[in-house]
Design a protein around this motif. Structure first.
Motif, PDB file in Angstrom:
ATOM      1  N   MET A   1      23.611  38.503  47.325  1.00  0.00           N
ATOM      2  CA  MET A   1      24.837  37.611  47.183  1.00  0.00           C
ATOM      3  C   MET A   1      25.681  38.138  45.977  1.00  0.00           C
ATOM      4  SD  MET A   1      24.642  33.388  46.890  1.00  0.00           S
ATOM      5  CE  MET A   1      23.656  33.612  45.476  1.00  0.00           C
ATOM      6  N   SER A   2      26.950  38.416  46.257  1.00  0.00           N
ATOM      7  CA  SER A   2      27.860  39.023  45.372  1.00  0.00           C
ATOM      8  C   SER A   2      28.214  37.996  44.229  1.00  0.00           C
ATOM      9  CB  SER A   2      29.078  39.449  45.904  1.00  0.00           C
ATOM     10  OG  SER A   2      29.944  38.526  45.742  1.00  0.00           O
ATOM     11  N   THR A   3      28.359  38.584  43.129  1.00  0.00           N
ATOM     12  CA  THR A   3      28.771  37.358  42.159  1.00  0.00           C
ATOM     13  C   THR A   3      29.887  36.581  42.569  1.00  0.00           C
ATOM     14  OG1 THR A   3      28.295  39.402  40.481  1.00  0.00           O
ATOM     15  CG2 THR A   3      29.381  37.372  39.502  1.00  0.00           C
ATOM     16  N   TRP A   4      30.870  37.107  43.310  1.00  0.00           N
ATOM     17  CA  TRP A   4      32.254  36.121  43.671  1.00  0.00           C
ATOM     18  C   TRP A   4      31.402  34.877  44.224  1.00  0.00           C
ATOM     19  CZ3 TRP A   4      36.706  39.497  45.395  1.00  0.00           C
ATOM     20  CH2 TRP A   4      37.306  40.418  44.163  1.00  0.00           C
ATOM     21  N   VAL A   5      30.642  35.152  45.220  1.00  0.00           N
ATOM     22  CA  VAL A   5      30.095  34.188  46.117  1.00  0.00           C
ATOM     23  C   VAL A   5      29.202  33.158  45.366  1.00  0.00           C
ATOM     24  CG1 VAL A   5      28.659  33.541  47.993  1.00  0.00           C
ATOM     25  CG2 VAL A   5      30.338  35.722  48.082  1.00  0.00           C
ATOM     26  N   LYS A   6      28.334  33.863  44.402  1.00  0.00           N
ATOM     27  CA  LYS A   6      27.673  32.713  43.500  1.00  0.00           C
ATOM     28  C   LYS A   6      28.545  31.918  42.591  1.00  0.00           C
ATOM     29  CE  LYS A   6      24.348  36.509  42.920  1.00  0.00           C
ATOM     30  NZ  LYS A   6      23.757  37.406  41.721  1.00  0.00           N
ATOM     31  N   VAL A   7      29.599  32.328  42.256  1.00  0.00           N
ATOM     32  CA  VAL A   7      30.487  31.755  41.295  1.00  0.00           C
ATOM     33  C   VAL A   7      31.149  30.556  42.276  1.00  0.00           C
ATOM     34  CG1 VAL A   7      32.693  31.529  40.141  1.00  0.00           C
ATOM     35  CG2 VAL A   7      31.217  33.335  39.625  1.00  0.00           C
ATOM     36  N   ASN A  11      30.809  26.494  41.550  1.00  0.00           N
ATOM     37  CA  ASN A  11      32.032  25.583  41.547  1.00  0.00           C
ATOM     38  C   ASN A  11      31.923  24.467  42.485  1.00  0.00           C
ATOM     39  OD1 ASN A  11      33.755  26.568  39.387  1.00  0.00           O
ATOM     40  ND2 ASN A  11      34.329  28.191  40.347  1.00  0.00           N
ATOM     41  N   LEU A  12      31.368  24.860  43.694  1.00  0.00           N
ATOM     42  CA  LEU A  12      31.145  23.762  44.770  1.00  0.00           C
ATOM     43  C   LEU A  12      30.237  22.851  44.703  1.00  0.00           C
ATOM     44  CD1 LEU A  12      32.076  23.573  47.737  1.00  0.00           C
ATOM     45  CD2 LEU A  12      30.344  24.913  48.442  1.00  0.00           C
ATOM     46  N   LEU A  13      29.192  22.998  43.458  1.00  0.00           N
ATOM     47  CA  LEU A  13      28.375  21.952  43.296  1.00  0.00           C
ATOM     48  C   LEU A  13      28.967  20.722  42.528  1.00  0.00           C
ATOM     49  CD1 LEU A  13      25.491  24.263  41.442  1.00  0.00           C
ATOM     50  CD2 LEU A  13      25.528  22.785  43.726  1.00  0.00           C
ATOM     51  N   ARG A  14      30.077  20.982  42.077  1.00  0.00           N
ATOM     52  CA  ARG A  14      30.878  19.626  41.298  1.00  0.00           C
ATOM     53  C   ARG A  14      30.942  18.500  42.508  1.00  0.00           C
ATOM     54  NH1 ARG A  14      35.550  21.674  40.044  1.00  0.00           N
ATOM     55  NH2 ARG A  14      36.126  19.498  39.394  1.00  0.00           N
ATOM     56  N   VAL A  61      38.168  24.788  35.998  1.00  0.00           N
ATOM     57  CA  VAL A  61      38.106  25.741  34.638  1.00  0.00           C
ATOM     58  C   VAL A  61      37.461  24.956  33.468  1.00  0.00           C
ATOM     59  CG1 VAL A  61      39.416  27.061  32.855  1.00  0.00           C
ATOM     60  CG2 VAL A  61      40.471  26.593  35.161  1.00  0.00           C
ATOM     61  N   GLY A  62      37.933  23.801  33.001  1.00  0.00           N
ATOM     62  CA  GLY A  62      37.680  23.085  31.637  1.00  0.00           C
ATOM     63  C   GLY A  62      36.160  23.214  31.402  1.00  0.00           C
ATOM     64  N   GLY A  81      35.868  34.556  42.131  1.00  0.00           N
ATOM     65  CA  GLY A  81      35.016  33.371  42.773  1.00  0.00           C
ATOM     66  C   GLY A  81      35.560  32.076  43.016  1.00  0.00           C
ATOM     67  N   THR A  82      36.197  31.741  41.986  1.00  0.00           N
ATOM     68  CA  THR A  82      37.051  30.421  42.126  1.00  0.00           C
ATOM     69  C   THR A  82      37.911  30.405  43.078  1.00  0.00           C
ATOM     70  OG1 THR A  82      36.418  29.969  39.843  1.00  0.00           O
ATOM     71  CG2 THR A  82      37.837  28.407  40.668  1.00  0.00           C
ATOM     72  N   ALA A  83      38.762  31.530  42.828  1.00  0.00           N
ATOM     73  CA  ALA A  83      39.758  31.655  43.923  1.00  0.00           C
ATOM     74  C   ALA A  83      39.324  31.830  45.437  1.00  0.00           C
ATOM     75  CB  ALA A  83      40.966  33.003  43.757  1.00  0.00           C
ATOM     76  N   LEU A  84      38.260  32.514  45.538  1.00  0.00           N
ATOM     77  CA  LEU A  84      37.664  32.424  46.750  1.00  0.00           C
ATOM     78  C   LEU A  84      37.138  31.382  47.548  1.00  0.00           C
ATOM     79  CD1 LEU A  84      36.399  35.007  48.788  1.00  0.00           C
ATOM     80  CD2 LEU A  84      34.323  34.379  47.664  1.00  0.00           C
ATOM     81  N   LEU A  85      36.545  30.239  46.414  1.00  0.00           N
ATOM     82  CA  LEU A  85      36.299  29.059  46.953  1.00  0.00           C
ATOM     83  C   LEU A  85      37.457  28.359  47.370  1.00  0.00           C
ATOM     84  CD1 LEU A  85      34.214  26.813  47.137  1.00  0.00           C
ATOM     85  CD2 LEU A  85      34.891  25.906  44.678  1.00  0.00           C
ATOM     86  N   GLY A  86      38.616  28.575  46.827  1.00  0.00           N
ATOM     87  CA  GLY A  86      39.846  28.147  47.038  1.00  0.00           C
ATOM     88  C   GLY A  86      40.402  28.436  48.461  1.00  0.00           C
ATOM     89  N   LEU A  87      40.116  29.577  48.840  1.00  0.00           N
ATOM     90  CA  LEU A  87      40.355  30.213  50.055  1.00  0.00           C
ATOM     91  C   LEU A  87      39.430  29.524  51.188  1.00  0.00           C
ATOM     92  CD1 LEU A  87      41.851  32.432  51.691  1.00  0.00           C
ATOM     93  CD2 LEU A  87      40.227  34.023  51.062  1.00  0.00           C
ATOM     94  N   ALA A  88      38.321  29.420  50.798  1.00  0.00           N
ATOM     95  CA  ALA A  88      37.382  29.060  51.930  1.00  0.00           C
ATOM     96  C   ALA A  88      37.623  27.512  52.000  1.00  0.00           C
ATOM     97  CB  ALA A  88      35.781  29.385  51.280  1.00  0.00           C
ATOM     98  N   LEU A  89      37.727  26.870  51.154  1.00  0.00           N
ATOM     99  CA  LEU A  89      38.151  25.496  51.473  1.00  0.00           C
ATOM    100  C   LEU A  89      39.366  25.215  51.945  1.00  0.00           C
ATOM    101  CD1 LEU A  89      37.031  23.865  47.908  1.00  0.00           C
ATOM    102  CD2 LEU A  89      35.868  23.518  50.168  1.00  0.00           C
TER     103      LEU A  89
END
Lengths: 225, 313
Positions: A1-7, A11-14, A61-62, A81-89
């Motif tokens: 699992m790449s670091t980006w996906v882990k990040v 973030n998705l856990l929130r 971020v905070g 990773g955070t931008a990637l989550l944004g893209l996926a969502l």
């Protein structure tokens, strides 16, 4: 699992993303349906969902950044990773919006003649156009919010205020240039773009998203926690 | 011994004051030089605001130096994931997102190649951490316990603890020391531990670094420090005879009795002389030595093998 996906997974856990996000759409739809008997145009309520994306981008971020860095993640990877989550969502949400739009068309506005997922000019074309336009819009808003989150993280309320004022100045300056050059992007009739289709506008928003992405990256590079 | 951490000429200044045109600079770290050997436990000691946290943040890549060089595992740590994934930093004031204890541990397990889940669960059990509890709702002590659990279970080659046990009771602190030593014996790593509870943690330390007002005032092996200073007390004349011409810290006198701190190791001859003169010899604890060092009282001790960096403002 790449670091980006882990990040992205981190973030998705929130809960505001994994629990709350799926409920924003049904809620705003319910409000739209309740008011549909007065007005069939309920597309304004769809805006809530888009704005929620910006808010979520901002909130990633905070508190998430300090713990992320404590776990040996670099700022670069956290951002990507955070931008990637944004893209996926954005892609998934865009698909959901596209499907719901198809249903709305097939059922004549959910039997209420309601226009909720059919936004005039913007989201009113074939399915792929709806998917693309909504996904690009959501991603741009996510990244826009993300940048604000980073600015707030680094420079607090005053810095964010200065950032917003700077944006307003850019917009005003742009407006002055456009009008003085007689670049009429929008015709006065009907609000449709002259020489700019909805897909063309999507291209402009995509370019804007890339700019925002670069801006956020430049801002997070020297963030200290 | 290989070097895990090396810092040279490190300075970190923060802007202070409100002058926009002439901002005042305040140095949190001022020309810091130090090295930490691989596979050791080193105490990072000093008063509040001395610069310990700033130093650790820079070592962990969370903060950027103003000048100077920092190398962790052979390379600058900032934004360097080859270093960062082999490093864990547990800080007292760690901010956590809105997640549960179990999720925090799970996330940590994703990022650390040597993560030990069994150790993490065992520690969580020992500290009474419930996986389903929201991190935001943890008490100060439980929050510390979570940090310690992550720091130990990560089994990172470089483990940085900044006041890791704030709010923990004595039993839990002992648990931390025991677990740290046990796991360290099995999986040696480089541990840098900042703490105010010096005597309590003293037995752990192989090396001790004391920082005061952003400068390193003492950097020595703990063994050397333990026998380095001795309080000599007894009759004035006998005390004076023993310490004559040798470096001392403080001298107290009450009537015919005197008490002096000698800052060099005592020879067998010294001890014999003290015994026959009826002098009382008490070695100074690490904490007492650190207090003196932080107060700027520590002079270079000839022959004691100190790598002391004497600095004066």
């Amino acid at each position: 699992m790449s670091t980006w996906v882990k990040v992205a997974r981190y973030n998705l856990l929130r809960p505001s993303i994994c629990l709350l996000l799926p409920w924003i759409l049904p809620f705003s739809f319910a409000v739209g349906a309740l008011t549909a008997r007065h007005s069939h145009e309920a597309t304004g309520y769809l805006l809530t969902f888009f704005l929620y994306f910006a808010v979520q981008g901002m909130q990633t971020v905070g508190r998430s950044l300090p713990f992320g860095l404590a776990l040996g993640v670099s700022r670069r990877s956290f951002y990507a990773g955070t931008a990637l989550l944004g893209l996926a969502l954005a892609l998934v949400s865009g698909l959901v919006l596209t499907a719901l739009q198809a249903i709305e068309r097939a059922t004549d506005g959910w039997g209420l003649s309601m226009h909720f997922f059919r936004v005039p000019y913007l989201l009113n074309g074939p399915w792929y156009a709806t998917w693309l336009t909504s996904a690009v819009g959501l991603l741009a808003l996510w990244v826009y919010g993300l940048w604000h989150g980073i600015v707030y993280f680094r420079w607090g309320t005053l810095g964010t205020l200065a950032f917003i004022v700077a944006q307003a100045l850019v917009v005003v300056a742009g407006g002055v240039i456009f009008t003085s050059e007689h670049w009429h992007v929008f015709s006065s009739a009907g609000g449709s773009a002259v020489g700019l289709t909805a897909l063309g506008l999507t291209g402009v928003v995509a370019a804007l998203a890339v700019l925002l992405l670069a801006g956020g990256h430049a801002t997070i590079r020297r963030a200290a926690v | 011994m290989t070097t895990a951490i090396s810092v040279a000429g490190l300075t970190k200044s923060y802007r202070s004051g409100s002058g926009l045109l002439h901002p005042a600079e305040e140095a949190a770290l001022d020309d810091v030089n130090l090295t930490v050997g691989a596979g050791t436990i080193t105490g990072l000691l000093g008063r509040n605001g001395a610069g310990k946290t700033t130093l650790l943040r820079i070592l962990a890549g969370q903060e950027f130096p103003s000048s100077g060089s920092v190398r962790v595992l052979g390379a600058p740590p900032a934004e360097n994931e080859d270093v960062l994934r082999r490093l864990v930093f547990v800080r007292e004031d760690q901010a956590y997102p809105e997640i549960k204890v179990g999720q925090a541990l799970r996330v940590a397990s994703w990022f650390y190649p040597n993560w030990d889940s069994a150790l993490a669960s065992a520690l969580a059990d020992d500290f009474g951490l419930r996986a389903g509890k929201a991190v935001q709702r943890l008490s100060r002590g439980q929050r510390s316990a979570l940090g310690i659990t992550i720091g130990l279970a990560a089994r990172a080659e470089v483990t940085l603890f900044d006041e890791p046990y704030a709010g923990l009771d004595a039993v839990a602190r002992q648990l931390f020391y025991d677990r740290l030593l046990a796991d360290f014996a099995e999986f040696p790593r480089t541990v840098l531990l900042s703490t105010h509870l010096i005597d309590e943690a003293a037995a752990l330390f192989e090396g001790v670094i004391v920082i005061d007002r952003g400068r390193v005032v003492l950097d020595a092996a703990a063994d050397v420090l333990r026998g380095a200073a001795t309080r000599v007390s007894g009759p004035c004349l006998a005390v004076d005879a023993l310490v004559a011409g040798r470096p001392v810290w403080e001298r107290r006198q009450l009537g015919s009795q005197a008490s002096v701190v000698m800052i060099e190791p005592l020879s067998a001859g010294d001890r014999e002389q003290a015994r026959s003169a009826g002098l009382d010899l008490t070695p100074l604890s690490l904490q007492q030595i650190v207090v003196q060092a932080a107060a700027g009282m520590l002079a270079p001790v000839p022959g004691a093998g100190f790598a002391t960096e004497r600095t004066s403002a």
